[in-house]
Motif scaffolding. Structure first.
Motif, PDB file in Angstrom:
ATOM      1  N   ASP A 128      42.826  43.283  29.404  1.00 19.66           N
ATOM      2  CA  ASP A 128      41.517  42.631  29.353  1.00 19.66           C
ATOM      3  C   ASP A 128      41.524  41.355  28.518  1.00 19.66           C
ATOM      4  O   ASP A 128      40.731  40.445  28.764  1.00 19.66           O
ATOM      5  CB  ASP A 128      40.471  43.599  28.782  1.00 19.66           C
ATOM      6  N   TRP A 129      42.430  41.277  27.529  1.00 18.91           N
ATOM      7  CA  TRP A 129      42.500  40.089  26.684  1.00 18.91           C
ATOM      8  C   TRP A 129      43.609  39.131  27.104  1.00 18.91           C
ATOM      9  O   TRP A 129      43.874  38.132  26.434  1.00 18.91           O
ATOM     10  CB  TRP A 129      42.675  40.495  25.215  1.00 18.91           C
ATOM     11  N   ASN A 130      44.243  39.432  28.220  1.00 12.79           N
ATOM     12  CA  ASN A 130      45.287  38.578  28.774  1.00 12.79           C
ATOM     13  C   ASN A 130      44.641  37.306  29.344  1.00 12.79           C
ATOM     14  O   ASN A 130      43.718  37.400  30.162  1.00 12.79           O
ATOM     15  CB  ASN A 130      46.016  39.356  29.877  1.00 12.79           C
ATOM     16  N   PRO A 131      45.070  36.112  28.948  1.00 10.83           N
ATOM     17  CA  PRO A 131      44.486  34.876  29.516  1.00 10.83           C
ATOM     18  C   PRO A 131      44.569  34.833  31.037  1.00 10.83           C
ATOM     19  O   PRO A 131      43.668  34.300  31.703  1.00 10.83           O
ATOM     20  CB  PRO A 131      45.348  33.770  28.885  1.00 10.83           C
ATOM     21  N   PHE A 132      45.627  35.398  31.587  1.00  7.65           N
ATOM     22  CA  PHE A 132      45.782  35.445  33.036  1.00  7.65           C
ATOM     23  C   PHE A 132      44.652  36.259  33.658  1.00  7.65           C
ATOM     24  O   PHE A 132      44.069  35.873  34.669  1.00  7.65           O
ATOM     25  CB  PHE A 132      47.142  36.063  33.367  1.00  7.65           C
ATOM     26  N   SER A 133      44.307  37.396  33.041  1.00 15.96           N
ATOM     27  CA  SER A 133      43.229  38.247  33.552  1.00 15.96           C
ATOM     28  C   SER A 133      41.888  37.527  33.544  1.00 15.96           C
ATOM     29  O   SER A 133      41.066  37.706  34.448  1.00 15.96           O
ATOM     30  CB  SER A 133      43.125  39.534  32.728  1.00 15.96           C
ATOM     31  N   ALA A 134      41.664  36.718  32.519  1.00 20.80           N
ATOM     32  CA  ALA A 134      40.389  35.997  32.419  1.00 20.80           C
ATOM     33  C   ALA A 134      40.201  35.055  33.603  1.00 20.80           C
ATOM     34  O   ALA A 134      39.113  34.978  34.187  1.00 20.80           O
ATOM     35  CB  ALA A 134      40.330  35.222  31.104  1.00 20.80           C
ATOM     36  N   THR A 135      41.259  34.349  33.976  1.00 19.34           N
ATOM     37  CA  THR A 135      41.155  33.429  35.112  1.00 19.34           C
ATOM     38  C   THR A 135      40.994  34.187  36.422  1.00 19.34           C
ATOM     39  O   THR A 135      40.223  33.771  37.298  1.00 19.34           O
ATOM     40  CB  THR A 135      42.389  32.511  35.169  1.00 19.34           C
ATOM     41  N   VAL A 136      41.714  35.294  36.580  1.00 22.58           N
ATOM     42  CA  VAL A 136      41.556  36.110  37.785  1.00 22.58           C
ATOM     43  C   VAL A 136      40.124  36.610  37.896  1.00 22.58           C
ATOM     44  O   VAL A 136      39.500  36.543  38.966  1.00 22.58           O
ATOM     45  CB  VAL A 136      42.543  37.298  37.769  1.00 22.58           C
ATOM     46  N   GLU A 137      39.582  37.119  36.793  1.00 24.05           N
ATOM     47  CA  GLU A 137      38.210  37.630  36.802  1.00 24.05           C
ATOM     48  C   GLU A 137      37.213  36.511  37.094  1.00 24.05           C
ATOM     49  O   GLU A 137      36.254  36.694  37.858  1.00 24.05           O
ATOM     50  CB  GLU A 137      37.894  38.283  35.455  1.00 24.05           C
ATOM     51  N   ALA A 138      37.438  35.340  36.504  1.00 27.31           N
ATOM     52  CA  ALA A 138      36.545  34.205  36.754  1.00 27.31           C
ATOM     53  C   ALA A 138      36.571  33.812  38.228  1.00 27.31           C
ATOM     54  O   ALA A 138      35.527  33.517  38.827  1.00 27.31           O
ATOM     55  CB  ALA A 138      36.960  33.020  35.877  1.00 27.31           C
ATOM     56  N   ALA A 139      37.772  33.793  38.823  1.00 25.14           N
ATOM     57  CA  ALA A 139      37.887  33.445  40.239  1.00 25.14           C
ATOM     58  C   ALA A 139      37.157  34.464  41.105  1.00 25.14           C
ATOM     59  O   ALA A 139      36.461  34.093  42.064  1.00 25.14           O
ATOM     60  CB  ALA A 139      39.355  33.354  40.638  1.00 25.14           C
ATOM     61  N   ARG A 140      37.284  35.754  40.784  1.00 24.94           N
ATOM     62  CA  ARG A 140      36.591  36.786  41.569  1.00 24.94           C
ATOM     63  C   ARG A 140      35.077  36.616  41.479  1.00 24.94           C
ATOM     64  O   ARG A 140      34.364  36.756  42.468  1.00 24.94           O
ATOM     65  CB  ARG A 140      36.990  38.181  41.078  1.00 24.94           C
ATOM     66  N   VAL A 141      34.602  36.328  40.276  1.00 22.28           N
ATOM     67  CA  VAL A 141      33.166  36.132  40.094  1.00 22.28           C
ATOM     68  C   VAL A 141      32.677  34.939  40.908  1.00 22.28           C
ATOM     69  O   VAL A 141      31.652  35.013  41.603  1.00 22.28           O
ATOM     70  CB  VAL A 141      32.833  35.947  38.598  1.00 22.28           C
ATOM     71  N   LEU A 142      33.402  33.834  40.840  1.00 23.57           N
ATOM     72  CA  LEU A 142      32.986  32.623  41.551  1.00 23.57           C
ATOM     73  C   LEU A 142      33.162  32.751  43.060  1.00 23.57           C
ATOM     74  O   LEU A 142      32.386  32.180  43.839  1.00 23.57           O
ATOM     75  CB  LEU A 142      33.767  31.420  41.017  1.00 23.57           C
ATOM     76  N   PHE A 143      34.196  33.474  43.489  1.00 21.39           N
ATOM     77  CA  PHE A 143      34.382  33.731  44.922  1.00 21.39           C
ATOM     78  C   PHE A 143      33.411  34.788  45.431  1.00 21.39           C
ATOM     79  O   PHE A 143      33.265  34.959  46.642  1.00 21.39           O
ATOM     80  CB  PHE A 143      35.812  34.224  45.205  1.00 21.39           C
ATOM     81  N   ALA A 144      32.776  35.528  44.517  1.00 17.21           N
ATOM     82  CA  ALA A 144      31.937  36.677  44.863  1.00 17.21           C
ATOM     83  C   ALA A 144      32.743  37.704  45.645  1.00 17.21           C
ATOM     84  O   ALA A 144      32.328  38.219  46.673  1.00 17.21           O
ATOM     85  CB  ALA A 144      30.707  36.238  45.672  1.00 17.21           C
ATOM     86  N   ASN A 145      33.930  38.003  45.114  1.00  9.56           N
ATOM     87  CA  ASN A 145      34.794  39.033  45.681  1.00  9.56           C
ATOM     88  C   ASN A 145      34.643  40.318  44.870  1.00  9.56           C
ATOM     89  O   ASN A 145      34.230  40.278  43.710  1.00  9.56           O
ATOM     90  CB  ASN A 145      36.255  38.573  45.662  1.00  9.56           C
ATOM     91  N   PRO A 146      34.996  41.480  45.436  1.00  8.23           N
ATOM     92  CA  PRO A 146      34.848  42.745  44.713  1.00  8.23           C
ATOM     93  C   PRO A 146      35.841  42.865  43.574  1.00  8.23           C
ATOM     94  O   PRO A 146      36.845  42.154  43.521  1.00  8.23           O
ATOM     95  CB  PRO A 146      35.132  43.795  45.794  1.00  8.23           C
ATOM     96  N   GLY A 147      35.534  43.786  42.644  1.00  2.76           N
ATOM     97  CA  GLY A 147      36.455  44.072  41.560  1.00  2.76           C
ATOM     98  C   GLY A 147      35.982  43.599  40.207  1.00  2.76           C
ATOM     99  O   GLY A 147      36.775  43.516  39.275  1.00  2.76           O
ATOM    100  N   ALA A 148      34.676  43.282  40.078  1.00  3.83           N
ATOM    101  CA  ALA A 148      34.161  42.837  38.781  1.00  3.83           C
ATOM    102  C   ALA A 148      34.434  43.897  37.724  1.00  3.83           C
ATOM    103  O   ALA A 148      34.173  45.081  37.919  1.00  3.83           O
ATOM    104  CB  ALA A 148      32.664  42.560  38.877  1.00  3.83           C
ATOM    105  N   SER A 149      34.969  43.489  36.595  1.00  2.55           N
ATOM    106  CA  SER A 149      35.369  44.420  35.541  1.00  2.55           C
ATOM    107  C   SER A 149      34.159  45.045  34.861  1.00  2.55           C
ATOM    108  O   SER A 149      33.121  44.414  34.672  1.00  2.55           O
ATOM    109  CB  SER A 149      36.232  43.695  34.506  1.00  2.55           C
ATOM    110  N   THR A 150      34.311  46.316  34.493  1.00  5.35           N
ATOM    111  CA  THR A 150      33.279  47.012  33.725  1.00  5.35           C
ATOM    112  C   THR A 150      33.616  47.029  32.235  1.00  5.35           C
ATOM    113  O   THR A 150      32.930  47.653  31.449  1.00  5.35           O
ATOM    114  CB  THR A 150      33.136  48.466  34.223  1.00  5.35           C
ATOM    115  N   SER A 151      34.697  46.326  31.863  1.00  6.64           N
ATOM    116  CA  SER A 151      35.127  46.294  30.477  1.00  6.64           C
ATOM    117  C   SER A 151      34.112  45.559  29.612  1.00  6.64           C
ATOM    118  O   SER A 151      33.430  44.630  30.050  1.00  6.64           O
ATOM    119  CB  SER A 151      36.489  45.592  30.377  1.00  6.64           C
ATOM    120  N   THR A 152      34.017  45.999  28.360  1.00  5.23           N
ATOM    121  CA  THR A 152      33.121  45.332  27.408  1.00  5.23           C
ATOM    122  C   THR A 152      33.834  44.235  26.625  1.00  5.23           C
ATOM    123  O   THR A 152      33.226  43.588  25.774  1.00  5.23           O
ATOM    124  CB  THR A 152      32.544  46.357  26.409  1.00  5.23           C
TER     125      THR A 152
END
Length: 285
Positions: A226-250
């Motif tokens: 969750d704190w991996n910089p690579f993960s942050a960009t992947v998550e940001a891309a999913r959010v902006l693409f509106a693709n499934p897999g949004a993290s439930t992590s706090t």
């Protein structure tokens, strides 16, 4: 090389910033011309990410559970942000090998003897690599569409958000290219640069949310992912693409992925550009 030599004979701009920009663009042009003359480098750079898309989509697509669904389409839409991010970061190895090759042939020493901005050689090289990465990403997006990837599959998005997602991906790739530049300056051969550029990329890309939901990891492993910089960009891309897999992590990067991606990438550029330019000034072939 002729372009760089011609540059050395011209009168340098009085403004150091303008001179640095001019020199960087000249070196970038030199590297782009080299890529055009050796197209197999670009072609082989496309094969690996296309293979990952096909293999992960058709081999693992029906086995992964995303958002409660084992649909291959759901996994494809989840997967593509990770594949895009992996593709831009794997360009790091090529950047490091290219710089190591220039050093091995004595070209870096020739550049250092010219009246040009010290950081221009590395900046120009990384800019040329960024252009190649952008072209690779464009082709890969076309392949992704062919295998069923769609933006907006899990909500609403728009063209600006999609472009912003690709912009964050390219920024991450550019940031990691500076890590590759430092590795290329620190080893003796292009082969060592290639190996050194890949050995750390595999844990960074696979210990992340790129290919699986981190919620299925053990707690300590999920915290790292969750704190991996690579993960942050992947998550940001999913959010902006509106693709499934949004993290439930706090974790903060997962709750604010766009900002986290920007901050991580900018910090990586600042730190590793400084280290690479310093290494370049003292490097010997």
């Amino acid at each position: 090389m002729s372009a760089v030599s011609e540059s050395a004979r011209t009168v340098a701009p009085a403004n150091p910033f303008s001179r640095a920009v001019r020199d960087s663009l000249i070196v970038a042009q030199r590297n782009l011309i080299r890529m055009v003359r050796i197209p197999e480098v670009v072609i082989f750079g496309l094969i690996q990410p296309i293979m990952f898309v096909v293999l992960f989509t058709y081999v693992f697509g029906g086995s992964m559970k995303i958002g409660g669904s084992t649909s291959a389409t759901a996994y494809t839409n989840f997967l593509m942000a990770g594949i895009f991010a992996q593709t831009v970061t794997f360009a790091t190895a090529g950047a490091g090998a290219g710089i190591a090759d220039d050093m091995h042939k004595g070209l870096v020493d020739r550049f250092r003897s010219l009246p040009m901005a010290r950081g221009a050689v590395l900046t120009g090289r990384t800019l040329a690599d960024l252009v190649q990465t952008a072209l690779t990403l464009l082709v890969l997006a076309g392949v992704a569409l062919l295998v069923g990837w769609r933006v907006g599959s899990n909500g609403d998005t728009n063209a600006l958000k999609v472009l912003a997602a690709f912009g964050l991906l390219l920024l991450l790739g550019y940031a990691f290219t500076w890590i590759g530049a430092l590795i290329g300056l620190s080893v003796r051969t292009p082969e060592a640069a290639t190996s050194g550029g890949l050995v750390w990329l595999f844990p960074v890309t696979f210990l992340s949310n790129a290919f699986v939901d981190t919620g299925n990891m053990t707690p300590w492993l999920r915290h790292i992912a969750d704190w991996n910089p690579f993960s942050a960009t992947v998550e940001a891309a999913r959010v902006l693409f509106a693709n499934p897999g949004a993290s439930t992590s706090t974790a903060w990067p997962m709750q604010h992925p766009v900002w986290a991606s920007l901050i991580y990438s900018i910090l990586i550029v600042l730190v590793f550009r400084t280290l690479a330019v310093r290494k370049y000034r003292s490097a010997t072939a």
